[in-house]
Design a protein around this motif. Structure first.
Motif, PDB file in Angstrom:
ATOM      1  N   UNK A   1       8.612  11.705 -22.153  1.00 39.86           N
ATOM      2  CA  UNK A   1       7.994  12.908 -22.729  1.00 39.86           C
ATOM      3  C   UNK A   1       8.644  13.278 -24.062  1.00 39.86           C
TER       4      UNK A   1
ATOM      5  N   UNK B   1      -4.930  13.240 -12.980  1.00 34.52           N
ATOM      6  CA  UNK B   1      -4.367  14.547 -12.657  1.00 34.52           C
ATOM      7  C   UNK B   1      -3.644  15.142 -13.860  1.00 34.52           C
ATOM      8  N   UNK B   2      -2.948  14.294 -14.617  1.00 32.12           N
ATOM      9  CA  UNK B   2      -2.116  14.785 -15.714  1.00 32.12           C
ATOM     10  C   UNK B   2      -2.173  13.829 -16.912  1.00 32.12           C
TER      11      UNK B   2
ATOM     12  N   UNK C   1      -1.504  14.177 -20.000  1.00 35.34           N
ATOM     13  CA  UNK C   1      -0.377  14.218 -20.942  1.00 35.34           C
ATOM     14  C   UNK C   1       0.750  13.331 -20.452  1.00 35.34           C
TER      15      UNK C   1
ATOM     16  N   UNK D   1       2.495  10.072 -22.290  1.00 35.27           N
ATOM     17  CA  UNK D   1       3.937   9.913 -22.482  1.00 35.27           C
ATOM     18  C   UNK D   1       4.410   8.566 -21.924  1.00 35.27           C
TER      19      UNK D   1
END
Lengths: 193, 193
Positions: A43, A81-82, A84, A88
């Motif tokens: 991240x 689900x995610x 971002x 990363x």
């Protein structure tokens, strides 16, 4: 202008080293992968525009753990689900050794300079403004972070550049490696005040 | 001069807020304590000379969890095993609410300014050089970090100062809160380049 420096970021790779590192007694060992470090490093690298994050470990089961974790978030349920997190974790590359990393980077550049980090004070280190100027030079740079009690001397000895430690109040020097990496990437690639 | 600014650090408290924060749907909730965040925030605060780290949660069982964790490292076996961790965790204070934190800080100063952080862009934010100048003023300052999907609007509305988000490459803004806190403390209290 407060975005990270994209030109410098393009030349910089980051590596989280699990071998050879030191244990608390100063012996050379292979440390275990901490999955939260893989997430946090990915991240932070994504935030600062670093495209290559090498997780270095010779242990095959640990390599598979990191690959499974990455796939979960880049291809599996996690990607939906995610998104971002997916973005990363696409920078994660698992390799056996420092030399494997260098071979990988050499495909893209003729020279690879190893840049070491560590909590110990030494005379041979350079500050962050100076390091930033060095990054403007040719070739690629690999910024190495040691797990456990830090990079082994045989790694430090191969450094083209040794970064100064992050100085704490009263010389306290026990930052988590994931937080040290965030601070160091901000100092090297973040906006200049 | 590369040590953190001790004068500014003495005026700054840090808070990790679990209520009121937002969830992924933008609803106001109480988030769970993540123990690694308590460790990482404590180690980063200790590094930058911040003496007060407030863990804010109204949930009694969560408060006991944090107190037990702190005691293990400050009084228990952990204190002997790892004295640096002990030194870091002595700054941890568990409180019910933002107002409890303010009451606690007011014992030492007449005015407490809330400084908010967040990943969202807004027009009302200030940059880090300007924030550093504000910290040179009178009274105490409490730097608030939201868990979950960030501080609730009712907290943001009480801010005396709202810090600019950390800008990522291509506007990526998904840093772990423990890494964001490390970067922000370095920008506010770290050496000026």
């Amino acid at each position: 202008m407060s975005a990270p420096d994209a030109n410098l970021a393009a030349k910089l790779a980051v590596a989280l080293v699990h071998h050879p590192v030191l244990n608390r007694r100063g012996e050379e060992v292979t440390s275990s992968v901490t999955t939260i470090d893989v997430h946090d490093f990915a991240r932070t690298c994504r935030t600062y525009g670093v495209k290559d994050l090498f997780i270095i470990t010779p242990i095959k089961t640990q390599q598979r753990l990191v690959e499974r974790l990455s796939r979960h978030w880049t291809e599996g349920y996690g990607a939906e689900f995610n998104p971002s997190r997916k973005e990363a974790l696409t920078c994660v590359k698992v390799v056996d050794s420092l030399d494997d990393m260098i071979d990988n980077l050499k495909l893209a550049a003729s020279a690879v300079t190893l840049v070491t980090t560590g909590a110990k004070r030494s005379e041979a280190v350079v500050g962050y403004s100076e390091a930033r100027r060095v990054l403007e030079g040719d070739g690629r740079f690999a910024l190495l972070f040691g797990t456990g009690h830090g990079l082994a001397p045989q790694v430090m000895n191969r450094a083209g550049l040794r970064l100064a430690p992050i100085e704490g109040a009263d010389r306290f020097n026990h930052l988590p490696v994931r937080c040290a990496a965030a601070i160091i990437l901000d100092r090297l690639l973040g906006p200049k005040n």
